[in-house]
Structures are given as C-alpha cells and as structure tokens.
Design a protein around this motif. Sequence first.
Motif, PDB file in Angstrom:
ATOM      1  N   LYS A   3       0.836  -1.199   0.000  1.00  0.00           N
ATOM      2  CA  LYS A   3       0.000   0.000   0.000  1.00  0.00           C
ATOM      3  C   LYS A   3       0.865   1.240   0.000  1.00  0.00           C
ATOM      4  CE  LYS A   3      -4.465  -1.097   1.518  1.00  0.00           C
ATOM      5  NZ  LYS A   3      -5.626  -0.680   2.273  1.00  0.00           N
ATOM      6  N   LYS A   7       1.680   5.032  -2.332  1.00  0.00           N
ATOM      7  CA  LYS A   7       1.295   6.225  -1.588  1.00  0.00           C
ATOM      8  C   LYS A   7       2.516   6.963  -1.048  1.00  0.00           C
ATOM      9  CE  LYS A   7      -3.181   5.692  -1.541  1.00  0.00           C
ATOM     10  NZ  LYS A   7      -4.448   6.255  -1.150  1.00  0.00           N
ATOM     11  N   LYS A 353      -7.352   8.964   3.612  1.00  0.00           N
ATOM     12  CA  LYS A 353      -8.723   8.616   3.988  1.00  0.00           C
ATOM     13  C   LYS A 353      -8.781   7.961   5.355  1.00  0.00           C
ATOM     14  CE  LYS A 353     -10.446   8.721  -0.567  1.00  0.00           C
ATOM     15  NZ  LYS A 353      -9.322   8.693  -1.499  1.00  0.00           N
ATOM     16  N   THR A 439      -9.721  17.096  -8.222  1.00  0.00           N
ATOM     17  CA  THR A 439      -9.680  16.542  -9.588  1.00  0.00           C
ATOM     18  C   THR A 439      -8.550  17.090 -10.453  1.00  0.00           C
ATOM     19  OG1 THR A 439     -11.422  18.085 -10.139  1.00  0.00           O
ATOM     20  CG2 THR A 439     -12.047  15.765  -9.948  1.00  0.00           C
ATOM     21  N   GLU A 442      -5.629  15.079  -9.635  1.00  0.00           N
ATOM     22  CA  GLU A 442      -5.772  13.713 -10.127  1.00  0.00           C
ATOM     23  C   GLU A 442      -5.627  13.670 -11.643  1.00  0.00           C
ATOM     24  OE1 GLU A 442      -8.601  11.822  -6.642  1.00  0.00           O
ATOM     25  OE2 GLU A 442      -9.507  12.448  -8.528  1.00  0.00           O
ATOM     26  N   TYR A 445      -2.080  13.543 -12.423  1.00  0.00           N
ATOM     27  CA  TYR A 445      -1.471  12.223 -12.209  1.00  0.00           C
ATOM     28  C   TYR A 445      -1.758  11.294 -13.388  1.00  0.00           C
ATOM     29  CZ  TYR A 445      -0.858  13.558  -7.286  1.00  0.00           C
ATOM     30  OH  TYR A 445      -0.499  14.179  -6.132  1.00  0.00           O
ATOM     31  N   THR A 446      -3.005  11.352 -13.912  1.00  0.00           N
ATOM     32  CA  THR A 446      -3.333  10.444 -15.014  1.00  0.00           C
ATOM     33  C   THR A 446      -2.665  10.889 -16.308  1.00  0.00           C
ATOM     34  OG1 THR A 446      -5.313  11.660 -15.647  1.00  0.00           O
ATOM     35  CG2 THR A 446      -5.587   9.902 -14.033  1.00  0.00           C
TER      36      THR A 446
ATOM     37  N   ARG C  47     -11.355   4.741 -10.889  1.00  0.00           N
ATOM     38  CA  ARG C  47     -10.297   5.287 -10.027  1.00  0.00           C
ATOM     39  C   ARG C  47      -9.298   4.216  -9.614  1.00  0.00           C
ATOM     40  NH1 ARG C  47     -11.165  10.266  -8.076  1.00  0.00           N
ATOM     41  NH2 ARG C  47     -10.010   9.855  -6.168  1.00  0.00           N
ATOM     42  N   THR C  50      -7.010   3.672 -12.691  1.00  0.00           N
ATOM     43  CA  THR C  50      -6.000   4.729 -12.874  1.00  0.00           C
ATOM     44  C   THR C  50      -4.977   4.747 -11.744  1.00  0.00           C
ATOM     45  OG1 THR C  50      -7.474   6.236 -11.723  1.00  0.00           O
ATOM     46  CG2 THR C  50      -7.478   6.342 -14.118  1.00  0.00           C
ATOM     47  N   LEU C  52      -5.747   6.026  -8.718  1.00  0.00           N
ATOM     48  CA  LEU C  52      -6.067   7.116  -7.791  1.00  0.00           C
ATOM     49  C   LEU C  52      -6.566   6.559  -6.458  1.00  0.00           C
ATOM     50  CD1 LEU C  52      -7.771   9.595 -10.280  1.00  0.00           C
ATOM     51  CD2 LEU C  52      -5.507   9.803  -9.245  1.00  0.00           C
ATOM     52  N   GLU C  53      -7.074   5.322  -6.478  1.00  0.00           N
ATOM     53  CA  GLU C  53      -7.412   4.615  -5.245  1.00  0.00           C
ATOM     54  C   GLU C  53      -6.668   3.279  -5.259  1.00  0.00           C
ATOM     55  OE1 GLU C  53      -9.159   6.019  -3.023  1.00  0.00           O
ATOM     56  OE2 GLU C  53     -10.424   7.468  -4.053  1.00  0.00           O
ATOM     57  N   THR C  54      -6.426   2.754  -4.044  1.00  0.00           N
ATOM     58  CA  THR C  54      -5.737   1.475  -3.953  1.00  0.00           C
ATOM     59  C   THR C  54      -6.724   0.402  -3.483  1.00  0.00           C
ATOM     60  OG1 THR C  54      -3.772   2.673  -3.346  1.00  0.00           O
ATOM     61  CG2 THR C  54      -3.739   0.313  -2.971  1.00  0.00           C
ATOM     62  N   PRO C  55      -6.867  -0.707  -4.227  1.00  0.00           N
ATOM     63  CA  PRO C  55      -7.793  -1.762  -3.824  1.00  0.00           C
ATOM     64  C   PRO C  55      -7.300  -2.494  -2.579  1.00  0.00           C
ATOM     65  CG  PRO C  55      -6.814  -2.243  -5.977  1.00  0.00           C
ATOM     66  CD  PRO C  55      -6.135  -1.031  -5.460  1.00  0.00           C
ATOM     67  N   PRO C  76      -0.120   6.206 -10.390  1.00  0.00           N
ATOM     68  CA  PRO C  76      -0.939   6.595 -11.542  1.00  0.00           C
ATOM     69  C   PRO C  76      -0.100   7.039 -12.737  1.00  0.00           C
ATOM     70  CG  PRO C  76      -1.755   7.661  -9.556  1.00  0.00           C
ATOM     71  CD  PRO C  76      -0.543   6.892  -9.167  1.00  0.00           C
ATOM     72  N   VAL C  81      -2.689   5.363 -18.488  1.00  0.00           N
ATOM     73  CA  VAL C  81      -4.133   5.276 -18.691  1.00  0.00           C
ATOM     74  C   VAL C  81      -4.673   6.702 -18.691  1.00  0.00           C
ATOM     75  CG1 VAL C  81      -6.308   4.615 -17.608  1.00  0.00           C
ATOM     76  CG2 VAL C  81      -4.373   3.030 -17.615  1.00  0.00           C
ATOM     77  N   MET C  83      -7.704   9.624 -18.587  1.00  0.00           N
ATOM     78  CA  MET C  83      -8.991   9.708 -17.885  1.00  0.00           C
ATOM     79  C   MET C  83      -9.653  11.045 -18.210  1.00  0.00           C
ATOM     80  SD  MET C  83     -10.446   8.398 -14.610  1.00  0.00           S
ATOM     81  CE  MET C  83     -11.609   9.100 -13.461  1.00  0.00           C
ATOM     82  N   PHE C  85     -12.440  13.359 -16.652  1.00  0.00           N
ATOM     83  CA  PHE C  85     -13.180  13.465 -15.410  1.00  0.00           C
ATOM     84  C   PHE C  85     -14.578  14.012 -15.658  1.00  0.00           C
ATOM     85  CE2 PHE C  85      -8.873  13.125 -14.164  1.00  0.00           C
ATOM     86  CZ  PHE C  85      -8.879  12.548 -12.911  1.00  0.00           C
TER      87      PHE C  85
END
Lengths: 541, 344, 210
Positions: A3, A7, A353, A439, A442, A445-446, C47, C50, C52-55, C76, C81, C83, C85
């Motif tokens: 993880k 991050k 989070k 956004t 983000e 980042y993409t 997400r 891409t 932006l979130e980690t599973p 990311p 990839v 995206m 928005f």
Amino acid sequence: MKKWSAKFSIFTALTLITTVLVLLPFSNLFFNLFNKANDVWIHIRTFLLFDYIKNTVLLLVLTGIFSGLIGFFSAYVVTFYEFKYKKLLSWLLILPLALPSYIAAFIYADMFSYTGSFARLLRAVGIHHNFDMMSLLGAAVIFSFTLYPYVYMLVKAGLKKHNQTLTDSAKLLKASPFKRFRTLTLPLSRPALIGGILLVLLETLNDYGVVRYFGVRVFSYAIFDAWFRLGDLSSAIRLSAIVVIFVFIIVIIEKAFRGKKSYNILKGHKPLRLKHPTKTGRIIIYFFLISILLIGFFIPTIEMIFNLFTINFTLFSVDLIYTILNTLIISITATLIIIVIALAIANFGRFAKSKLAKGIVKLTTLGYSIPGAVIAVSVLLFFTKVDGFLYPLYELFDKDTKTLVLTTSLVMLTFAYVLRFLTIGFNTIDASYEKIGTTYTEASYTLQKSKLKTLFLVDIPLIKSGLIAAFIIVFIDIVKELPLTLILRPSNYNTLATTVFIYARDEMIQEASAPALILIIITVIPIYILTHQKRGKNHVR
Amino acid sequence: MKKIFSFVLLVSIVTLLSGCALGSSSSDHVITIYSDRHYDTDQAIYDTFEAETGIAVNVVKASADELINRLQTEGEDTEADLLMIADAGRLHKAKEAGLFQAVSSDTLVTNIPDNYRDSDNLWFGLTKRARVLVYHPDRVSVSELSTYEDLADPKWEGRIVVRSSANIYNQSLVASLIELNGEEPVETWISHLTSNFARDPEGNDRDQAKAVMAGEADIAIMNTYYMGKMANSADSYEVDVANDLAIFFPNQDTTGTHINVSGAGVTAYSDNVEDAIALIEYLSGEAAQFEFANANYEYPVNPAVEPSELLQSWGSFTEQQISLTQLGLHSNAAAIIMDEQGWK
Amino acid sequence: MFVDIQSLSFDYDKHTKVLTEFSLLIKKGDIVALIGRSGSGKSTVLRLITGLETPIKGRITVNNKVFFDKHTNLPPEKRNVGMVFQDFALFPHMTVKKNVAYGLDHLSKQKKAARVNELLELVGLSHKEKNYPHQLSGGEKQRIALARALAPKPDMILLDEPFSNLDTELKDAIRDQLKAIIKQTGVTCIFVTHDLKDAKQIADKVINHT
C-alpha cells in the motif's frame, strides 16, 4: 507494505518527519511530569497556584467578552449599514492586528502613569484620578482592543453570507428588529463569533510581554517565573501541563458552543439591502468605530511618533539596521519553511482517507494552541537532548567541538517558530486546497506527471493567492512573536520584538518607540497587500 | 527539481558548518562577559580597558535570570568568562549552581570591603545601591520616619507602595532582615506591612515614586538608583517627580540601610581566567569606579572613590553591616515568607 | 485479454463495502459501458484502474502490464491510462493548447506541437487553442478533456459520466462525435454512465454493475 509503495511520496515523508519532530518535544515534556514533586512545586501549589488559575480564568473571561463585543458589533455595523468612508473604516478596523499587544501595553502604561501624557491631560482639566492600567483589568482591555480583529474578520465573513430573503421573511412574520437580531443574526454568526473569540483567547494565553510587564500573575508569567526566578524547570513543566489542560478545555467549550449545525445558505441569494442610519445613528456608528480605531491603533502609534521627537532619537542606528535585517531574515526563512511543510501536509491530508492519517495531520498542526511559554520549555529540553545525541557526529567534523551546537542556535529558534505557526500556514493552505478540490491534481497524475511535478505545474498556480495569504499571515505572526524569541534566541541576537521588550523592561519607553514603529510598518504593509489583493473578481473586503 | 533541492541542501549544510567553525574559533585576548547591565557607561569602561590591556571585551546582554539559565544549560560549552549581574541574591544563586570559580586576588581584597565580596571569593560586588524610603514632604514629616521595621506600624495603613515580591531587590531586603532579626519577627513584620499597602504591588521602581507623587500613597520603598535616573531623565515630568520627593535612609540609629550590589565572578568553565580576573580588578579600581559612580547613579564599592554629587546631596548614611553572602543564604526563605504572608 | 481485472475489492472504511470481488475482461479496441445506479461504485472502478485509489485485494493487468497485485502497485503516472473526469478538470490557468500538451513532456518541441495540432483537429477545435477553459462551452470542454487524455497515446482511456455535465439538446450530437473520435484512434475505452441510452448507442459491450 505494498500500500505504501504507491502512496509513499515526498509529502508523506515530510509529514511523518514533521509529526515526529512535533511530538518528540511535547512527549519529552510530559515524561518530565512524572518526576517527584520538589519543594518549589509544593511552594507554588500551596501559595501561588490558586492565584494563577483565578487570574488566568478572569483574564480570559474578560478578554473574551470585551473582544467579542467589540469585534461582533464593529463587523455588524460595517456589514448592515451604509455610511460614508465605510470602505476605509472597514479596512482600518483590521489594523490593530499590526500592533502587538505588548507594545500597546508599554505605551498605555506609560501614558497612564503619573508623568504620562494622558494623566497630565487629566490633571490639566482638573481630574485627579489615577487609572490603574497595569492591572488585570488593564491587560484585558489591552488584549481586547488589539486582538478583536480576529473576531471582526471572522464575523464579517460570516455575516456576508446572510441572506436578504431570510431577513425579509422574518419581517413578514412580524419579527421585531431585536427578535430578528436574536433569532437570526446571532445564531447564524455564532460559529464565527466563537471561533474568533477562541483565537483571541489562545493569543491571550500565549502572551508573555503584557502580563510580565503589568505583573499579572497568569500562567505564562508563572511558567517563566518558576523557570527563571525560582530556577526550577520541573515546576515550569508542571505548570505547562496545566496550561495545556486549560487549552483543551477552551477548545472543547468552543466546539460545544459552536454546535454541529452547519447552515446551508441558499445559493444565488439576493445581496443584502443596506440600512441607512439616521443622523444620530450615524454619529453613534462613527463614534463607536473611530474610538475602537483610536484606542486599538492610532493613539499608541501617534504617542510613539511623539516619543521619537522628545528624545532626539536617531531613527536608524547601525544596531537597529542589524535588528531589522535579523527580523526580516529569520521571519522570511521560517515562513518559507512553514509554507513548504504545510504544503506537504495539506497534500498528504487531502488524499488521506484513514483516521490515522487524519489524526496525524491534526497532531502535527497542534502548535498554535500551545502557548509560547510551553513551546519554549519543550524545545529547549528537546534540543539539549538532540545535541547530546548528535555529539559523536559533531566530533567527526571538529575534535574539540562543544556539545550544544544546535541549542540556542537559530536552528532551534526557527524550529520553535515552525512548531507554533505551522497550524496557521496549514489552515490557510488547506482552505484553498479545499476550494479547488482534488480533480485537477488527479487529472495531472493520469497525465503521467509525478506528485512533485503536479505540485509545481498545477497545485501551486491554482492556490497561489492562498499561498500568498498564508505567507503573509505567518510572516506577520513571526515578526510580532515575543516569548519564543526572547527565550530561545542566540546570545546578542535581537529582533525588533525583543528590542522593544528589552527597552521597555529597562524603563526606556521612549527608546523603544523607534523599533516599535518600524515593527508596525513591517506588519502594516503586508496586511494592506493581503486585504487589497484581488481574488478573481472579488475584493476580499 | 531534485537537483535543485540537493544543491540547496548542500549549500545550507556547508554554511551551517562553516558558521559553527567561525563561532568556535576565538583569538587569545578576547573575553566574553555575560552581563545584565545595559549601560553605555559600561561599554566606555570596556573600551578603555581594551586600550590599556589589549584584551577585547565581548558583551552578551540579557536579563540576569536568562543569563544564569543559559550558563547552566551551556555547562562546559559556555563562551562566557565572566558573569556580571545585579543583586547579591542572584549572585549567590549562581554560586550555588556552581557557575563561578574561586579567585584569589590581592587587588580585589584591597579594593572591595569584605562584606561586599562572597565569603569564598566566588563573586565580587562592584557597585552599590541603597533600598530607601521615598516620601512626599507635604504628607510625611521626617520625624515620623525611622526604620524598615516601623513600616509595620498601623499609622502607615494604606500609605505604602512597593513593587511585587517577585522583584529580587525586595527578596534581598527581606533576606537581610531575616539575617538581622530572624525568621519569625520578619513573618510578623510582612503580615503587618502588607496590610499597610496602598494597593496591590505593581509596576517598576519608578512607578512607586510616581504613585507617591500622584497621592496614591505617601511612602515608596525603592532603590536610590532609580531616583538618580529620574532626576536625570529626558522626560522633564520625571525630573519633577525626583525633585519633589525626598529620600530617607532608614535604620540609621539601628542596623543601617539595606545595601545591595551589582557584581561579577569568573565562570567555572572560563578558558581565559587571567584576563577575566584582570577585568574584574580593573572594574574595582579607582578609574572604573569613578565612571560607575558618576554616570550611573550607583555608589562605588571601592571606599577610595566618592559617590557622585547627586548622591552626596542625598546625604551620607550608615550601611547595613552584614555580609551580602547572607542575602543569598536567606533568599529562598524570604521568597517563601513573602508568598505566605500575601505580598503579591 | 487486453484488460484483465480479477476479484477486485475496495472500501472506504470497514463498514461500507464499495466494491466486492469485481472482475472484468476487455478486448483491445473495445468500448465498454459500465452502467449502474449512482453510488454503486462504478466510478470507483475507474479510479482503481487509474491508481487514484488502492484496492484491498485483487489484480489489475492492462496490456500485459501488472498495475496491481499482491506485489505491485504502480503509481498513476506510470500506468499510461488516460482519464476524462466528470467535471473535465481542465487546468483553468492554462490555455487549451497548454492543457492538451500537458502530458507530452517526453516529446521534443516540434513533435509536441504536431501532436497537439493533430488532436485539436481530431476534436475539431483548432481555432480555440489560445482560449482558456472558462471561455469554452460545455461540449467544447469535454472534447478538449478527451484530446488531453488521448494526447500521450494511452493504452486505454476512461470516461467518468461523460454526459452528466452537458445540456440534453447537445447530448445526441456529442454522443456520436465522441464515439467517432474514440473509434478513430482505436483506443480501448471504459466509460461510466447511469443512462442506458448512452450506453447502448456508444458501447460495444454494456456491463450492468449493481
């Protein structure tokens, strides 16, 4: 582990390092609490502690009430009434923020003393009464008139959100003006009012200059008194712990008073219809606002300008120029460091989070609620330990090195500034991040941009005005800062704040005027820039 | 970006290290003095000293408590060769904390009477101040005034002002009375004295004189030194205060007026002891003592030097004949009694 | 398979499961619509792809590159990839041209300019290159956002509710345009919508996600 791999970034690293550096001094402080009570502490507890608590509570209550009244009503008047020079007055009302409370205290104490200008004026018109400025009440008045802008600014921002439709419907429901005020205006601005008062109280608890000069025995006075006069650090630490409890109580009370309600203000609301006061009303408004301004800023400033002429002071001596340079260099350096760290923490926090991560952010930005006296004690303790720990490293560079390399160096002072003012920088930056959302970042980042590149290409340009605001607010606070600078500065290192304080302590108020005026000029200019900075189409004021 | 960061880091590390190196190197004939005195006169004396001996004096100024604290924190690391602070009680505190080293110097023994030196020769008084009664001649006649002890008399109810018990000069005054009268009589004395206060203690010494001038009280307990400062103030109203009020030296027929000193000692970890001793000797000598006396409204500690004209105009007086080392020994007891008896 | 997602799970905290054991296979060049109620976690899938979130668990592979499994979690910026928005997220402080060029740092100046022109022509907005985002209409913003996402030649492109911010009159025309542009570039695409009509008109394959 996996993880973290995605991050883990420079933001996370900086945040974690900061957290550790913030927590170490404070935990170190609290470990010292468990030492056995010694004679000095027993003495303090038996004869002085009750007085300290009583005075602190009294000072906080009085200052809270006065500053709340002044700040609330001045904000109310400039929001709801239309009158000539309103724009100018509503800006000038922020100015007392440029005048440190301790400077106001020195000047007023001097004016009200037997030989002072005010006392002489009274005698000239036949009034033989002595106003006792150097008392708890005097201190409360000084704090209220110099710190009310915190309440004023927050309440004004809160009242601006008021909706004409709400007032109109209340009127249709035949609510009297008083009832409208009590049931509508007051509850809607309560969070801002309470939030503003909280800031005033935290500043009051932090103050050392005023209470030391007036001899008002509150906690910051007590901590330094135990530490320096009674020579007992462990008692100072115990007193510090009590202050921290005080702070927590105040913060909890604030939360309780503010309530959980957040009011959704209707979008696209009609702008407020401003009231046109009657002639008597106008006179009252001008009298009220101008008195606040005179007491909170202009009288002390003008008195200092007169002082300059009475003593033929050379405005710019070599020493004074060095002092100005010291002030500017350390304030700017510390501010920049704070901005960089605050930016990292804000970046860490806005994508975090987990509760743990949010807790880390809260802890790291705790400093502002901790009074300077407590930070001074903990930082000094901490750095002597750090130096002991790093000693082998120093020896590598210099065989006969001294042990205390960092202690009482500018590094230590800067560290203390960061500890205390990180909160302010962080809050301002975090608020502007909240406005732009996540956004844009983000999206970057993409588009194959690293976190650092995104920071410089997207984030920073978008929150530029917030960054400038953060820079200015932190800068002003550091320029005005007294207790930390006084205790932690290196030998013979003076900033404008310490110079003013030392002159005043040595009973040379006239000589203190030149550095005090320069300090005020240095803080007024950024306040002007901040309040006149254009943000999109809207002026701040 | 990374390159820029690492460059900035490197530069700051180098600057830091070179700064340390510069800080630790010092030439042979420089001594550092930690002083709570902030007078132009002192600097003039140091300049003359350097001209005569070639020893440069580097002064670090801060309040006495801060300096003592700093010396304690620095330990062996300190750059200070001398600590120079006001009040015998504080000098004793520094002695107790092991901040001084013993000095044997015939010059100092000749120049400074033995009650104004530490009994173990750790510190040496250099200038004297008397703690006196300042009164308004219209409201108090000299015949009413006699001793410190008499201030406890009910006739003074609501007529006395003095600064707070946190003030070290008050602590030392009380310590001297403990030495002369014993703890219990002093406790009773303070409990009566505080009931004679015109107001809760506040402000500095000058404010006490101003309170008398304003009619808030009739007597102020304060140092001669501040009366001198007011008499020569740039503010003409302060000069009036000093001229309108009168000074009374108490206990002339009994134990003498309370004397306190500003003094200096060589620090325990000084690496320049000889030069440091040379400076103390110089400061106790006639030339420096003359400067102290004439520029700063202090009484010279060296009996060979006369006080200034202003001080002589207040009259000569009998001094308390106790060793000032005793002030330090009783200072904790004094602080506790003052707090106990409600001297705020 | 070009896109291979196996038993992906995700939640924001312990009490609310957002996604459980989600799997998805997509052929190269396909357009896939992910349809479902709002709050059903379909945007979360994008997400997660891409980065932006980690599973919490699962495995994501695209074009034989492992994005996420027990041992790896690519950031990311390394996934390639694109995206688009929901609110387009065009950088307000940059011109249209700068926005489209943003992901093209690896190209030389001339190649970069050529690629930007190519894409602006593709979306039919070459004349707007000097404008700022606030000067564009909703439809124009969407096309620029698409051009920006396509510029670095991503392995796949993700669209989050592409039509939710557009007026209904515009929608029909834009739907066709969008499909044409994507098909022309031949890029693999997943888009999320709550409108079955949108899904059927554009996608090669519709997946109902509840």
